[in-house]
Design an enzyme around this catalytic site. Structure first.
Site, mmCIF file in Angstrom:
data_model
loop_
_atom_site.group_PDB
_atom_site.id
_atom_site.type_symbol
_atom_site.label_atom_id
_atom_site.label_comp_id
_atom_site.label_asym_id
_atom_site.label_seq_id
_atom_site.Cartn_x
_atom_site.Cartn_y
_atom_site.Cartn_z
ATOM 1 N N CYS A 78 0.832 -1.206 0.000
ATOM 2 C CA CYS A 78 0.000 0.000 0.000
ATOM 3 C C CYS A 78 0.870 1.260 0.000
ATOM 4 O O CYS A 78 1.453 1.592 -1.021
ATOM 5 C CB CYS A 78 -0.991 -0.023 1.163
ATOM 6 N N HIS A 202 -3.212 -5.200 1.368
ATOM 7 C CA HIS A 202 -2.616 -5.454 2.686
ATOM 8 C C HIS A 202 -2.610 -6.948 3.025
ATOM 9 O O HIS A 202 -3.504 -7.428 3.726
ATOM 10 C CB HIS A 202 -3.410 -4.720 3.766
ATOM 11 N N GLU A 204 -0.873 -8.375 5.177
ATOM 12 C CA GLU A 204 -0.672 -8.511 6.627
ATOM 13 C C GLU A 204 -1.983 -8.482 7.411
ATOM 14 O O GLU A 204 -2.010 -8.829 8.600
ATOM 15 C CB GLU A 204 0.263 -7.406 7.142
#
EC number: 3.5.1.2
Length: 247
Positions: A78, A202, A204
């Site tokens: 990002c 994302h 994560e």
């Protein structure tokens, strides 16, 4: 293997947690000197303008650019994608500094504001081939950027269909030329160039750790290549043994 995570702002804790699941300890990076202690770096998602200001405050930009130029593996998610790009559009007035290295143009907040964040299934054949699992990946897009132009050396790992942003006039021309205007177009959301990896979404923030595993394999390959180079260099600088005649 020492993997750093830039810990100025954003989702650095989530990246560290994902690395921990894979048995790797992530190192929080806040100062330039710490970059000398790691072999790879993750630049997390967050508010890119705020991250840039903090990076300036800690005088990190020169060291980060050197880290990339040294060819060490770096992954930007990002906001991290924005920083790694050579060029960015849609920035706030005055712009912001970039680290660069990735031969592409990224549009900041391409998909809109926070309330226009979304999730989408992405086709990821290369990821699936190397990491197993399904050939799709659920990407989490939060005020996400998108790559609108990429150089020939940039490998596209994922893209997404979005409503066409062509003007009405352009669409009319397209209709004349192609008889049917396409109401959708693709934008790039994941790329690899050498030792640089970048995703507009994302990973994560999901339970699927395949992108982290993919990056760790990049790190391992780089460490192996470096080790071989050092062995070759050691062999080349070994002193030549000369047997002198005995009288």
């Amino acid at each position: 293997m020492a993997v750093g995570v830039l810990a100025l702002q954003g989702s650095f804790n989530e990246h560290i947690a994902a690395l921990r699941k894979l048995g790797v300890k992530g190192v929080e990076i806040r100062k330039a000197a710490q970059l000398d202690t790691i072999s790879a770096l993750i630049i997390p998602g967050g508010e890119s303008t705020t991250m840039a200001k903090l990076a300036h405050y800690h005088n990190l930009f020169p060291a980060l650019r050197d880290f990339v130029k040294m060819g060490k593996p770096v992954w930007g998610t990002c906001a991290g994608l924005i920083f790694l790009s050579d060029k960015a559009t849609g920035q706030k007035e005055g712009g912001q500094d970039l680290i660069g290295g990735l031969n592409c143009t990224v549009h900041r907040n391409y998909f809109g504001s926070q309330i226009q964040s979304f999730e989408a299934e992405l086709a990821v054949p290369d990821l699936a081939a190397k990491e197993g699992g399904p050939e799709t990946y659920r990407g989490v897009f939060i005020r996400a950027p998108a790559i609108i132009d990429a150089g020939p050396e940039v490998e596209i790992l994922a893209d997404i269909r979005v409503p066409s942003k062509k003007s009405i006039a352009e669409k009319e021309v397209a209709e004349l030329q192609e008889e049917k205007a396409d109401s959708e177009e693709k934008v790039i959301v994941a790329v690899k160039q050498g030792n640089l990896l970048a995703t507009a979404f994302h990973p994560e923030l999901t339970a699927d750790t395949r992108w982290h595993s993919y990056f760790l394999k990049m790190v391992s390959e780089e460490e192996q290549a470096l080790s071989i180079s050092e062995e070759v260099l050691d062999d080349e600088i070994q002193p030549t043994k000369i047997d002198l005649p005995i009288f």
